[in-house]
Motif scaffolding. Structure first.
Motif, PDB file in Angstrom:
ATOM      1  N   MET A 197       1.265  -1.276   0.024  1.00 55.15           N
ATOM      2  CA  MET A 197       0.187  -0.087   0.127  1.00 55.15           C
ATOM      3  C   MET A 197       1.368   1.427   0.276  1.00 55.15           C
ATOM      4  O   MET A 197       2.063   0.988   0.667  1.00 55.15           O
ATOM      5  N   HIS A 198       0.713   1.784  -0.821  1.00 57.69           N
ATOM      6  CA  HIS A 198       1.332   3.871  -1.229  1.00 57.69           C
ATOM      7  C   HIS A 198       0.826   4.174  -0.288  1.00 57.69           C
ATOM      8  O   HIS A 198      -0.382   5.261  -1.076  1.00 57.69           O
ATOM      9  N   THR A 199       1.155   5.593   0.441  1.00 59.30           N
ATOM     10  CA  THR A 199       0.300   6.333   1.651  1.00 59.30           C
ATOM     11  C   THR A 199       0.409   7.693   0.729  1.00 59.30           C
ATOM     12  O   THR A 199       1.921   7.814   0.487  1.00 59.30           O
ATOM     13  N   ILE A 200      -0.569   8.133  -0.224  1.00 60.25           N
ATOM     14  CA  ILE A 200      -0.109   9.659  -0.329  1.00 60.25           C
ATOM     15  C   ILE A 200      -1.530  10.868   0.893  1.00 60.25           C
ATOM     16  O   ILE A 200      -2.130   9.925   0.954  1.00 60.25           O
ATOM     17  N   TYR A 201      -0.977  11.571   0.565  1.00 59.23           N
ATOM     18  CA  TYR A 201      -2.250  12.912   0.758  1.00 59.23           C
ATOM     19  C   TYR A 201      -2.249  14.227  -0.374  1.00 59.23           C
ATOM     20  O   TYR A 201      -1.399  13.861  -1.325  1.00 59.23           O
ATOM     21  N   LEU A 202      -3.006  14.785  -0.037  1.00 62.96           N
ATOM     22  CA  LEU A 202      -3.541  15.186  -1.233  1.00 62.96           C
ATOM     23  C   LEU A 202      -3.884  16.942  -1.174  1.00 62.96           C
ATOM     24  O   LEU A 202      -4.586  17.472   0.186  1.00 62.96           O
ATOM     25  N   GLU A 203      -3.136  18.109  -1.290  1.00 63.70           N
ATOM     26  CA  GLU A 203      -3.302  18.932  -0.889  1.00 63.70           C
ATOM     27  C   GLU A 203      -4.308  19.980  -2.340  1.00 63.70           C
ATOM     28  O   GLU A 203      -3.372  19.883  -3.681  1.00 63.70           O
ATOM     29  N   LEU A 204      -5.294  20.614  -2.043  1.00 67.62           N
ATOM     30  CA  LEU A 204      -6.120  20.905  -2.718  1.00 67.62           C
ATOM     31  C   LEU A 204      -5.760  22.009  -2.409  1.00 67.62           C
ATOM     32  O   LEU A 204      -6.205  23.409  -1.935  1.00 67.62           O
ATOM     33  N   GLY A 205      -5.693  22.944  -3.511  1.00 70.95           N
ATOM     34  CA  GLY A 205      -5.285  24.226  -3.497  1.00 70.95           C
ATOM     35  C   GLY A 205      -6.292  25.104  -4.506  1.00 70.95           C
ATOM     36  O   GLY A 205      -7.595  24.458  -5.231  1.00 70.95           O
ATOM     37  N   LYS A 206      -6.734  26.248  -5.093  1.00 65.87           N
ATOM     38  CA  LYS A 206      -7.845  26.225  -5.696  1.00 65.87           C
ATOM     39  C   LYS A 206      -7.734  26.015  -7.470  1.00 65.87           C
ATOM     40  O   LYS A 206      -8.744  25.769  -7.967  1.00 65.87           O
ATOM     41  N   LYS A 207      -6.176  26.201  -7.983  1.00 69.38           N
ATOM     42  CA  LYS A 207      -6.510  26.262  -9.048  1.00 69.38           C
ATOM     43  C   LYS A 207      -5.409  24.544  -9.635  1.00 69.38           C
ATOM     44  O   LYS A 207      -5.357  24.050 -10.805  1.00 69.38           O
ATOM     45  N   ARG A 208      -4.719  24.321  -8.547  1.00 76.50           N
ATOM     46  CA  ARG A 208      -3.929  23.664  -8.178  1.00 76.50           C
ATOM     47  C   ARG A 208      -4.266  22.282  -7.399  1.00 76.50           C
ATOM     48  O   ARG A 208      -4.214  22.614  -6.231  1.00 76.50           O
ATOM     49  N   VAL A 209      -3.641  20.322  -8.273  1.00 72.19           N
ATOM     50  CA  VAL A 209      -4.039  19.988  -6.431  1.00 72.19           C
ATOM     51  C   VAL A 209      -3.170  19.061  -6.816  1.00 72.19           C
ATOM     52  O   VAL A 209      -1.941  18.373  -8.100  1.00 72.19           O
ATOM     53  N   PHE A 210      -1.861  19.495  -5.679  1.00 70.00           N
ATOM     54  CA  PHE A 210      -0.596  18.398  -5.215  1.00 70.00           C
ATOM     55  C   PHE A 210      -0.791  16.873  -5.077  1.00 70.00           C
ATOM     56  O   PHE A 210      -1.944  16.818  -3.719  1.00 70.00           O
ATOM     57  N   ALA A 211      -0.491  15.539  -5.905  1.00 72.31           N
ATOM     58  CA  ALA A 211       0.024  14.696  -5.122  1.00 72.31           C
ATOM     59  C   ALA A 211       1.023  13.993  -4.529  1.00 72.31           C
ATOM     60  O   ALA A 211       2.050  14.718  -5.050  1.00 72.31           O
TER      61      ALA A 211
ATOM     62  N   ARG B   5      19.230   4.395  -6.812  1.00 74.35           N
ATOM     63  CA  ARG B   5      20.755   5.296  -5.772  1.00 74.35           C
ATOM     64  C   ARG B   5      20.669   4.730  -4.337  1.00 74.35           C
ATOM     65  O   ARG B   5      21.730   4.812  -3.457  1.00 74.35           O
ATOM     66  N   ALA B   6      19.075   5.224  -3.734  1.00 73.21           N
ATOM     67  CA  ALA B   6      19.968   5.122  -2.643  1.00 73.21           C
ATOM     68  C   ALA B   6      19.149   3.580  -2.018  1.00 73.21           C
ATOM     69  O   ALA B   6      19.666   3.793  -0.744  1.00 73.21           O
ATOM     70  N   GLY B   7      19.892   2.707  -2.399  1.00 70.18           N
ATOM     71  CA  GLY B   7      19.797   0.894  -1.432  1.00 70.18           C
ATOM     72  C   GLY B   7      18.255   0.810  -0.961  1.00 70.18           C
ATOM     73  O   GLY B   7      18.280   0.182  -0.681  1.00 70.18           O
ATOM     74  N   LEU B   8      17.198   1.134  -1.970  1.00 67.17           N
ATOM     75  CA  LEU B   8      15.742   0.754  -1.872  1.00 67.17           C
ATOM     76  C   LEU B   8      15.085  -0.144  -2.140  1.00 67.17           C
ATOM     77  O   LEU B   8      15.125   0.042  -3.154  1.00 67.17           O
ATOM     78  N   VAL B   9      14.519  -0.522  -2.099  1.00 65.56           N
ATOM     79  CA  VAL B   9      13.381  -2.006  -2.332  1.00 65.56           C
ATOM     80  C   VAL B   9      12.378  -0.985  -2.921  1.00 65.56           C
ATOM     81  O   VAL B   9      11.172  -0.218  -1.607  1.00 65.56           O
ATOM     82  N   PHE B  10      12.279   0.092  -4.113  1.00 64.27           N
ATOM     83  CA  PHE B  10      11.156  -0.057  -4.175  1.00 64.27           C
ATOM     84  C   PHE B  10       9.214  -0.246  -5.292  1.00 64.27           C
ATOM     85  O   PHE B  10       9.820  -0.280  -6.479  1.00 64.27           O
ATOM     86  N   GLU B  11       8.945  -0.697  -4.214  1.00 55.49           N
ATOM     87  CA  GLU B  11       7.511  -1.243  -4.874  1.00 55.49           C
ATOM     88  C   GLU B  11       5.872  -0.228  -4.557  1.00 55.49           C
ATOM     89  O   GLU B  11       5.848  -1.564  -2.707  1.00 55.49           O
ATOM     90  N   PRO B  12       6.121   0.808  -4.862  1.00 53.45           N
ATOM     91  CA  PRO B  12       5.048   1.671  -3.955  1.00 53.45           C
ATOM     92  C   PRO B  12       3.082   0.691  -3.809  1.00 53.45           C
ATOM     93  O   PRO B  12       2.817   1.126  -2.347  1.00 53.45           O
ATOM     94  N   GLY B  13       2.799  -0.317  -4.392  1.00 54.56           N
ATOM     95  CA  GLY B  13       1.884  -0.765  -4.694  1.00 54.56           C
ATOM     96  C   GLY B  13       0.690   0.146  -5.413  1.00 54.56           C
ATOM     97  O   GLY B  13       1.122   1.155  -5.174  1.00 54.56           O
ATOM     98  N   GLU B  14      -0.855  -0.255  -4.309  1.00 51.29           N
ATOM     99  CA  GLU B  14      -1.425   0.301  -3.830  1.00 51.29           C
ATOM    100  C   GLU B  14      -1.710   1.784  -3.612  1.00 51.29           C
ATOM    101  O   GLU B  14      -1.374   2.151  -2.663  1.00 51.29           O
ATOM    102  N   ILE B  15      -2.796   3.191  -4.141  1.00 53.45           N
ATOM    103  CA  ILE B  15      -2.428   3.638  -3.413  1.00 53.45           C
ATOM    104  C   ILE B  15      -3.707   3.844  -2.953  1.00 53.45           C
ATOM    105  O   ILE B  15      -4.671   3.886  -2.589  1.00 53.45           O
TER     106      ILE B  15
END
Length: 204
Positions: A1-15, A50-60
Motif C-alpha cells: 500500500m502506498h500512502t499519499i495525501y492531496l493538497e488542494l489549491g484553488k487552481k492546482r492539486v498536489f499528490a 540510488r538510495a539502495g531501497l526496494v521501491f515497490e509502492p503498491g496500490e495508492i
C-alpha cells in the motif's frame, strides 16, 4: 500500500507521497494529480535505487486531503499534513536521509551532463542550468532555516551534511518551524523537480 495525501489549491492539486518523500506531482484535479504522480514512478525509481531501497509502492491510499494556499497554486507543495506531526522514528529517519542524499547525488550527476543553455518553455521562460543550480542552493538555505540550520552564503558546503544530520535523527516531537517529515519531503521534491526539468529541457 502506498500512502499519499492531496493538497488542494484553488487552481492546482498536489499528490504527495508520504512513504516516498519527494515523489510529488500536481495537476488541475485530484484524479489528474494522482495520475501525474503515477506517471513519474519510474523516474523516482532512479532515486530509490540510488538510495539502495526496494521501491515497490503498491496500490495508492489517500490518507488525507488538506487545503493548500497560494504557494500550492504557484507550483510547490506548501502545507504539512496532519500525519507530519507523528513521531519521527529511526527507520523512517534513515530512509529519508538515504533518499535525500540520493536526490542530491542524482541532481549533481544531471547537472554534470546538462548544457548551460536549456530549451525554453512554450512562452520563452525557464532558468538555464547555472541559474537553476543557484536557485536550488538558495531555496535549500531557506528550507534549512526551518530546521534551525542557518547557513551563510560562504558556508553552503556545510549545508547538506548538516541537513542530513537533522533528518537522520529520530524525534518524538520537535519545535522546528517545519515538521521534519514535511521538510524532508519538500527538500527532496524541490531537488527532483529541477532534475526532471533539466532532463526535459535538454535539447536532444
Amino acid at each position: 500500500m502506498h500512502t499519499i495525501y492531496l493538497e488542494l489549491g484553488k487552481k492546482r492539486v498536489f499528490a504527495n507521497s508520504v512513504d516516498w518523500p519527494g515523489w510529488s506531482r500536481s495537476a488541475r484535479s485530484e484524479e489528474d494529480a494522482i495520475e501525474a504522480l503515477l506517471s513519474y514512478e519510474e523516474r523516482y525509481r532512479v532515486v530509490a535505487d540510488r538510495a539502495g531501497l526496494v521501491f515497490e509502492p503498491g496500490e495508492i491510499r489517500v490518507a488525507e486531503k488538506i487545503t493548500g494556499d497560494a504557494t500550492t497554486d504557484f507550483g510547490a507543495p506548501a502545507r504539512p499534513a496532519v500525519l507530519d506531526s507523528e513521531p519521527w522514528g529511526a527507520a523512517e529517519a534513515a530512509k529519508n536521509a538515504a533518499l535525500m542524499r540520493a536526490a542530491w547525488e542524482v541532481f549533481d550527476d544531471v547537472v554534470g551532463i546538462t548544457p548551460e543553455e536549456l530549451r525554453k518553455g512554450p512562452r520563452g521562460g525557464g532558468r538555464d542550468r547555472d541559474k537553476m543550480v543557484a536557485h536550488v542552493v538558495n531555496a535549500e538555505r531557506a528550507y534549512a532555516a526551518k530546521l534551525d540550520v542557518r547557513i551563510k552564503p560562504a558556508e553552503v558546503a556545510e549545508m547538506r551534511p548538516r541537513l542530513l544530520e537533522v533528518v537522520s535523527r529520530p524525534l518524538d516531537g520537535d519545535d522546528y518551524r517545519w515538521p521534519v517529515r514535511y521538510a524532508s519531503r519538500r527538500i527532496i521534491w524541490h531537488v527532483l523537480d529541477h532534475v526532471w526539468e533539466m532532463e526535459d529541457r535538454t535539447e536532444r
